[in-house]
Write a protein that holds these residues in place. Structure first.
Motif, PDB file in Angstrom:
ATOM      1  N   UNK A  76     -54.294  13.877  29.527  1.00 36.95           N
ATOM      2  CA  UNK A  76     -52.954  14.442  29.393  1.00 36.95           C
ATOM      3  C   UNK A  76     -51.907  13.345  29.266  1.00 36.95           C
ATOM      4  N   UNK A  77     -52.240  12.275  28.583  1.00 40.26           N
ATOM      5  CA  UNK A  77     -51.278  11.203  28.310  1.00 40.26           C
ATOM      6  C   UNK A  77     -50.919  11.263  26.826  1.00 40.26           C
ATOM      7  N   UNK A  78     -49.662  11.042  26.517  1.00 42.77           N
ATOM      8  CA  UNK A  78     -49.188  11.210  25.146  1.00 42.77           C
ATOM      9  C   UNK A  78     -48.237  10.082  24.789  1.00 42.77           C
ATOM     10  N   UNK A  79     -48.065   9.916  23.485  1.00 36.16           N
ATOM     11  CA  UNK A  79     -47.024   9.037  22.953  1.00 36.16           C
ATOM     12  C   UNK A  79     -45.996   9.946  22.282  1.00 36.16           C
ATOM     13  N   UNK A  80     -44.904  10.272  22.966  1.00 36.13           N
ATOM     14  CA  UNK A  80     -43.954  11.241  22.416  1.00 36.13           C
ATOM     15  C   UNK A  80     -43.191  10.681  21.232  1.00 36.13           C
ATOM     16  N   UNK A  81     -42.777  11.564  20.372  1.00 40.01           N
ATOM     17  CA  UNK A  81     -41.953  11.204  19.223  1.00 40.01           C
ATOM     18  C   UNK A  81     -40.739  12.137  19.199  1.00 40.01           C
ATOM     19  N   UNK A  82     -39.528  11.580  19.308  1.00 41.82           N
ATOM     20  CA  UNK A  82     -39.219  10.150  19.459  1.00 41.82           C
ATOM     21  C   UNK A  82     -39.309   9.714  20.920  1.00 41.82           C
ATOM     22  N   UNK A  83     -39.371   8.396  21.136  1.00 45.04           N
ATOM     23  CA  UNK A  83     -39.378   7.843  22.480  1.00 45.04           C
ATOM     24  C   UNK A  83     -37.943   7.811  22.999  1.00 45.04           C
ATOM     25  N   UNK A  84     -37.701   8.513  24.085  1.00 43.74           N
ATOM     26  CA  UNK A  84     -36.366   8.545  24.685  1.00 43.74           C
ATOM     27  C   UNK A  84     -36.324   7.628  25.897  1.00 43.74           C
ATOM     28  N   UNK A  85     -35.116   7.328  26.416  1.00 46.59           N
ATOM     29  CA  UNK A  85     -35.007   6.414  27.579  1.00 46.59           C
ATOM     30  C   UNK A  85     -35.859   6.844  28.762  1.00 46.59           C
ATOM     31  N   UNK A  86     -35.938   8.145  29.042  1.00 50.15           N
ATOM     32  CA  UNK A  86     -36.735   8.610  30.176  1.00 50.15           C
ATOM     33  C   UNK A  86     -38.218   8.302  29.988  1.00 50.15           C
ATOM     34  N   UNK A  87     -38.686   8.304  28.735  1.00 48.93           N
ATOM     35  CA  UNK A  87     -40.073   7.924  28.475  1.00 48.93           C
ATOM     36  C   UNK A  87     -40.273   6.432  28.733  1.00 48.93           C
ATOM     37  N   UNK A  88     -39.327   5.623  28.316  1.00 45.27           N
ATOM     38  CA  UNK A  88     -39.461   4.170  28.494  1.00 45.27           C
ATOM     39  C   UNK A  88     -39.393   3.798  29.971  1.00 45.27           C
ATOM     40  N   UNK A  89     -38.552   4.466  30.755  1.00 43.49           N
ATOM     41  CA  UNK A  89     -38.498   4.197  32.189  1.00 43.49           C
ATOM     42  C   UNK A  89     -39.841   4.525  32.840  1.00 43.49           C
ATOM     43  N   UNK A  90     -40.419   5.641  32.480  1.00 48.01           N
ATOM     44  CA  UNK A  90     -41.707   6.024  33.058  1.00 48.01           C
ATOM     45  C   UNK A  90     -42.813   5.070  32.619  1.00 48.01           C
ATOM     46  N   UNK A  91     -42.730   4.588  31.374  1.00 51.94           N
ATOM     47  CA  UNK A  91     -43.719   3.611  30.904  1.00 51.94           C
ATOM     48  C   UNK A  91     -43.591   2.305  31.675  1.00 51.94           C
TER      49      UNK A  91
END
Length: 401
Positions: A76-91
């Motif tokens: 259940x891991x994904x690379x979302x499109x587009x990458x938003x700031x909340x995704x980068x913080x979690x990464x």
């Protein structure tokens, strides 16, 4: 066991990267140190800040997701499109967690290795110096050796338990930080639905295009074999039809491969009522006697919605193909008309015995039922006085609930 090894490898990769950042941070902190000692807190803060910054770089999410899927077994891991700031913080947070747990895992494995090595050194009669600088001489009594064995076993058990637990914790936490957010789940569901719908359409196109072309080739080849040597003109016509049908099948297959390879491919306009004459002629050339009654209003441009027009053509093609292959008497009747609310297609042909009955469960009719049902219509098949009857009703006014 393999899962434990893969998780451990994943953590050790993070630990190796963490050691690299610690060395870089130590060189920076050491350059600004006034004495011989290094500020430990400054070292840790600088190393963690560097690791977190790496988590914001483009491509890190893709690398971490691929590693989590391959080594942790996370699904259940994904690379979302587009990458938003909340995704980068979690990464970035996951990158820190990965490397911190990996560094501690490396220390635990090193501790287990040292604990196992100590008894062998003591058995050789050498003195072991521990981390506090206190020498440890080989025991001289059985009780002393028992104490050493107990300490070694405790360290090994604790180290192995930490490594296994750290791997399980990484597998559990990866979907939390690299998994989809609420809005991502909707986008992923829509994307998966579009892909499934495209594959379903592709399977129908393959059956309608390639399947019908192959059926025509088979029938033409049988006709050519019957007349070869005594009717050269008929044989030549059958071979020409085979050539044309093979080219059609190759084109349909090329389109299907394009969809599978690239995800999408330009579609050719689907045939409709305007091409029914050519369809009827191709079956008549194969020896099927078709009594056709087609409402002339259906061939008027724009008079029938394109999707209904194409679906009606597919129903006619499937029904006539089945009549040619599985019916008896080489006869069929086709009626395409409009009534007050529906576009109606009706095809009848003499039953062909057990072969015809077996055909009812085929994928072609099931695919047609699905296609007609999507438009709110009905497709029915039945036996009536020795005739096989297929009737499709497509609502002209749109889907009926």
């Amino acid at each position: 066991m393999r899962a434990v090894v893969r998780r451990t490898v994943f953590l050790l990769i993070g630990g190796a990267v963490a050691v690299t950042f610690l060395l870089l941070a130590a060189s920076v902190v050491g350059a600004f140190a006034t004495g011989t000692s290094i500020n430990l807190w400054a070292l840790l803060v600088l190393a963690l800040a560097s690791i977190a910054l790496v988590g914001f770089l483009p491509g890190i999410r893709e690398v971490q997701t691929a590693a989590a899927e391959t080594l942790l077994g996370a699904t259940e891991v994904v690379v979302p499109e587009p990458m938003r700031p909340k995704h980068r913080w979690r990464t970035a947070l996951w990158t820190c967690v990965h490397q911190i747990i990996g560094f501690l895992t490396g220390l635990a494995i090193a501790a287990v290795g040292l604990a196992v090595a100590v008894p062998w050194v003591l058995l050789s009669g050498r003195t072991v110096v521990n981390f506090t600088g206190t020498p440890l001489d080989p025991p001289t009594t059985g009780l002393g050796w028992l104490a050493v064995a107990g300490v070694v076993v405790a360290i090994v058990v604790a180290g192995v338990a930490f490594v296994v637990g750290a791997g399980l914790a990484a597998s559990w936490s990866a979907p939390l930080l690299l998994g989809p957010l609420g809005e991502d789940r909707l986008l992923l569901a829509e994307r998966r639905l579009r892909r499934e719908q495209e594959y379903l359409r592709l399977s129908r196109d393959l059956h309608d295009g390639v399947g019908h072309a192959l059926s025509g080739i088979s029938l033409q080849a049988a006709a050519a074999r019957r007349v070869i040597g005594r009717d050269p003109a008929r044989t030549e016509a059958a071979l020409a039809a085979i050539e044309q049908l093979a080219a059609t099948a190759a084109g349909e297959l090329d389109h299907a491969l394009g969809v599978l390879r690239d995800g999408s491919a330009p579609r050719h306009p689907e045939p409709g009522a305007a091409q029914l004459d050519a369809l009827l002629q191709s079956h008549r050339d194969l020896g099927l006697e078709v009594d056709a009654r087609i409402d002339p209003r259906l061939t008027a441009a724009g008079d029938v919605p394109a999707l209904l027009d194409a679906t009606a053509y597919r129903v006619c093609a499937e029904a006539l193909s089945n009549a040619a292959k599985h019916g008896s008497g080489r006869r069929a009747a086709l009626e395409v008309r409009r009534d007050a609310a529906d576009l109606v297609v009706r095809v009848t042909n003499p039953l062909g015995g057990s072969v015809m009955r077996q055909r009812r469960a085929g994928r072609g009719l099931e695919g047609l039922r699905e296609r007609v049902a999507v438009l709110g219509g009905r497709l029915e098949t039945a036996e009536d006085a020795g005739q096989w009857v297929l009737t499709a009703r497509l609502p002209m006014g749109g889907r009926r609930d």
